[in-house]
Design an enzyme around this catalytic site. Sequence first.
Site, PDB file in Angstrom:
ATOM      1  N   ASN A 112      49.338  27.484  39.967  1.00 18.39           N
ATOM      2  CA  ASN A 112      50.564  26.696  40.139  1.00 18.39           C
ATOM      3  C   ASN A 112      51.073  26.654  41.582  1.00 18.39           C
ATOM      4  OD1 ASN A 112      51.394  29.326  39.808  1.00 18.39           O
ATOM      5  ND2 ASN A 112      52.396  28.958  37.837  1.00 18.39           N
ATOM      6  N   ILE A 131      43.344  32.647  35.550  1.00 18.36           N
ATOM      7  CA  ILE A 131      43.095  33.471  34.367  1.00 18.36           C
ATOM      8  C   ILE A 131      44.388  33.694  33.597  1.00 18.36           C
ATOM      9  CG2 ILE A 131      41.118  34.671  35.394  1.00 18.36           C
ATOM     10  CD1 ILE A 131      42.946  37.159  35.685  1.00 18.36           C
ATOM     11  N   ASP A 132      45.530  33.521  34.284  1.00  9.45           N
ATOM     12  CA  ASP A 132      46.825  33.849  33.676  1.00  9.45           C
ATOM     13  C   ASP A 132      47.257  32.888  32.576  1.00  9.45           C
ATOM     14  OD1 ASP A 132      47.198  36.092  35.265  1.00  9.45           O
ATOM     15  OD2 ASP A 132      48.073  34.924  36.897  1.00  9.45           O
ATOM     16  N   MET A 168      46.131  42.211  33.596  1.00  7.40           N
ATOM     17  CA  MET A 168      46.807  41.306  34.521  1.00  7.40           C
ATOM     18  C   MET A 168      47.806  40.409  33.793  1.00  7.40           C
ATOM     19  SD  MET A 168      43.936  40.168  37.317  1.00  7.40           S
ATOM     20  CE  MET A 168      43.503  41.239  38.695  1.00  7.40           C
ATOM     21  N   GLY A 169      48.821  40.018  34.485  1.00  7.17           N
ATOM     22  CA  GLY A 169      49.853  39.143  33.936  1.00  7.17           C
ATOM     23  C   GLY A 169      51.181  39.530  34.558  1.00  7.17           C
ATOM     24  N   ARG A 170      51.542  38.823  35.595  1.00  9.27           N
ATOM     25  CA  ARG A 170      52.727  39.154  36.364  1.00  9.27           C
ATOM     26  C   ARG A 170      53.980  38.848  35.550  1.00  9.27           C
ATOM     27  NH1 ARG A 170      51.632  35.855  40.497  1.00  9.27           N
ATOM     28  NH2 ARG A 170      50.626  37.296  41.926  1.00  9.27           N
ATOM     29  N   GLU A 206      50.681  44.011  33.332  1.00  7.76           N
ATOM     30  CA  GLU A 206      51.083  44.641  34.597  1.00  7.76           C
ATOM     31  C   GLU A 206      52.550  44.369  34.933  1.00  7.76           C
ATOM     32  OE1 GLU A 206      49.327  42.863  38.148  1.00  7.76           O
ATOM     33  OE2 GLU A 206      49.092  40.959  37.119  1.00  7.76           O
ATOM     34  N   GLN A 222      38.475  41.892  35.294  1.00  8.39           N
ATOM     35  CA  GLN A 222      38.850  40.904  34.297  1.00  8.39           C
ATOM     36  C   GLN A 222      38.794  39.469  34.840  1.00  8.39           C
ATOM     37  OE1 GLN A 222      43.132  41.785  33.119  1.00  8.39           O
ATOM     38  NE2 GLN A 222      42.902  43.094  34.896  1.00  8.39           N
ATOM     39  N   ARG A 223      38.753  39.323  36.148  1.00 11.06           N
ATOM     40  CA  ARG A 223      38.682  37.956  36.671  1.00 11.06           C
ATOM     41  C   ARG A 223      37.328  37.637  37.312  1.00 11.06           C
ATOM     42  NH1 ARG A 223      42.782  38.491  41.950  1.00 11.06           N
ATOM     43  NH2 ARG A 223      41.146  39.119  43.375  1.00 11.06           N
TER      44      ARG A 223
END
Lengths: 407, 407
Positions: free
Chosen positions: A110, A139-140, A184-186, A241, A296-297
């Site tokens: 984005n 990936i998110d 992962m995942g902000r 995360e 993971q990515r």
Amino acid sequence: MPNTNIIVAQSGGPTSAINSSLAGVIQKAIESNIKIYGSFYGIEGILNDEIVLLNNQFQKQKDIEDLKYTPAMALGSCRYKLSNSKKEFDIIINRFKQYNIGYFLYIGGNDSMDTVDKIAKYFKEINLDIKVVGIPKTIDNDLILTDHTPGFGSAAKYIATTITELIRDISIYNIPSVTIVEIMGRNTGWLTLAAGIPFFLNGLQPEIICIPEVPFCEKDFIKRIRQGITNNTPIIAVVSEGLKNKDGSYLGEDCKTGLVDRFGHTYLSGVGKYLENLVKKNIECKVRSIELNLMQRCSAHLSSKTDLDEAFNIGYDGLTNALKDKTGIAMVYNRISSSPYNITTSYVDVDLIANKEKKVPDKWLDIYNPKIQKEILDYILPLIKGNISIKKNEFDLPIYKIINKTL
Amino acid sequence: MPNTNIIVAQSGGPTSAINSSLAGVIQKAIESNIKIYGSFYGIEGILNDEIVLLNNQFQKQKDIEDLKYTPAMALGSCRYKLSNSKKEFDIIINRFKQYNIGYFLYIGGNDSMDTVDKIAKYFKEINLDIKVVGIPKTIDNDLILTDHTPGFGSAAKYIATTITELIRDISIYNIPSVTIVEIMGRNTGWLTLAAGIPFFLNGLQPEIICIPEVPFCEKDFIKRIRQGITNNTPIIAVVSEGLKNKDGSYLGEDCKTGLVDRFGHTYLSGVGKYLENLVKKNIECKVRSIELNLMQRCSAHLSSKTDLDEAFNIGYDGLTNALKDKTGIAMVYNRISSSPYNITTSYVDVDLIANKEKKVPDKWLDIYNPKIQKEILDYILPLIKGNISIKKNEFDLPIYKIINKTL
């Protein structure tokens, strides 16, 4: 004579599928007999003239195929935030003139769609006939107006496979133990939902799944762990995360490195470690935390064939649309049905997507509800389906396609 | 009538290959038409009577095959250190009488070989005719008198593949950065050598490889990093979890959890994090650390076919030798040649192996020497060769064989 050449670049964080989109763009350019240039390090390569002609390096179908299965960015990346200065736009315009560019394809998340939006708008403003098209990746899975994002399926497949294997590993001892897996995942919990798949599919209990969309409650977390380890059961808690407290602050602020990137995102690390310590303080048992980290990515050997094929198509279709004079658009997936799984690609105005974030929907936050788990499975499972066969050397280690910067 | 049944158990930390050795033992038992029991949680299952008949659960060849590809221990594990008390031996002897056991196969690392040694010696002492045979396993490759250990090849393959993928991932930005990858290895650097493979094979420089056999020197480490990141190069340092200072103390003592297992090993964690902080303090650039953690021992989807086949054979041959009245032995591999790769299985007295540790040989400590790197490749590459095809469900996630405790 109109500007007819193409330039393509990649931006943001790597995925296993972003090179597949690049391969799709290159394929379409070659089929169309158009010169295609690659900019190294995203928009920075355009500013700094780090540009290479790609046609020569992709003369065989095999080159395209190898690129498709290569993780991360063959053209490199950047996290450069375009200023709105005329000076910077002028450099870009002059560079495009230098290479006779008529079409600019930018593959990214984005933040990158923000770059696409700014450039497309500026070109329209000054009546410059260069088409600008955004190809999504992350990936998110946090882009809006698309069913999912290229790269998500492969990351989800890596995570679901790894959790399946970790369950076997942690189950060997007949003692209570807690394993916290940080994913992962902000700001969104999409990937952490994928970690739930092995539990949802097998009706395994208890599972502990914590995502940023649900404010973290220490008391609930410890209570759930306590329930889980009764009967000497080893349990896994999967956590994003970017878990947040009720006041919106990130969990374990003091675990953060404090670094901030150019888009103002704080680099997070250590939620797993933070929760490991929290459990140790409250419960007497074996506790460990595992960060799936960059694997993971970039674990391309576990890519989803569905993901890579779709990523290729969305790149191919993106250039097709640019060549049909579309500009200021971002490509998206529309899901026609989940069973049988069927999607189409289309596009939306890029300013509708740029800088926006798709969260896990409210109704899915009731995550321990089997009905919701089924809905999540229906959504994610088709995206991880299909195995790929990567190119290997004689020792069965992967060989990946490298794009030469100096040819 | 002599005791004729078999009992088998698994012990120590998991590997991707230890179930393949179990499958080999079961295969031989079934071929020989002998009852075979499994003890859950290693020697503890014998003490506590958690024992199940395996023949019924492996009636089809498919069951054996599925077990072969399942990571971790299908019979569970323990880290129980046998006391030398008559009381404990009596419980074991009575349990063996209860199940009419004539053969005990124990699959494990050097601690488990200690258990095999103690039991075999005690049985001989009291003239009890029960054969006791040790089947080695450990990802650490630290058993002496064997060319390598079952499980090492698969872990090495996971590590070499993952480093190959990580190199792609960290190479995307045109800025200096340091990635520290922490790899298992408490006292030996065998697995960390495997992390060097992608560098050795491709002549990539610089590589930084730190193993426990070489005392860690902070100054050298920082110097090497500084050299590496010139020209905006991202670099990877691969380090063993058990790095030691010149005085023999573990690096970053304060990073340790302080927990000690029953064999007196301190649980290590955080050498990667420690070095990350060390680099940050000394050099201004992006630094991250990655722990490959449990994934390096349970990522069965990346198993080496060579490793799994050999592990199966060493289990099969172990029981064959027990049935030929061998006792107090541990099975080993002898390498006939590296090219073409050729090994045989044989055995040694288990007390020669128990509690001993095979370090990386002195001459290999000159690790930046291309000649040494070639020798390391000749040793490790044959062990990672060959891909396996694990059983998958309709969504392409792995399905693993579970042994039922209550049948």
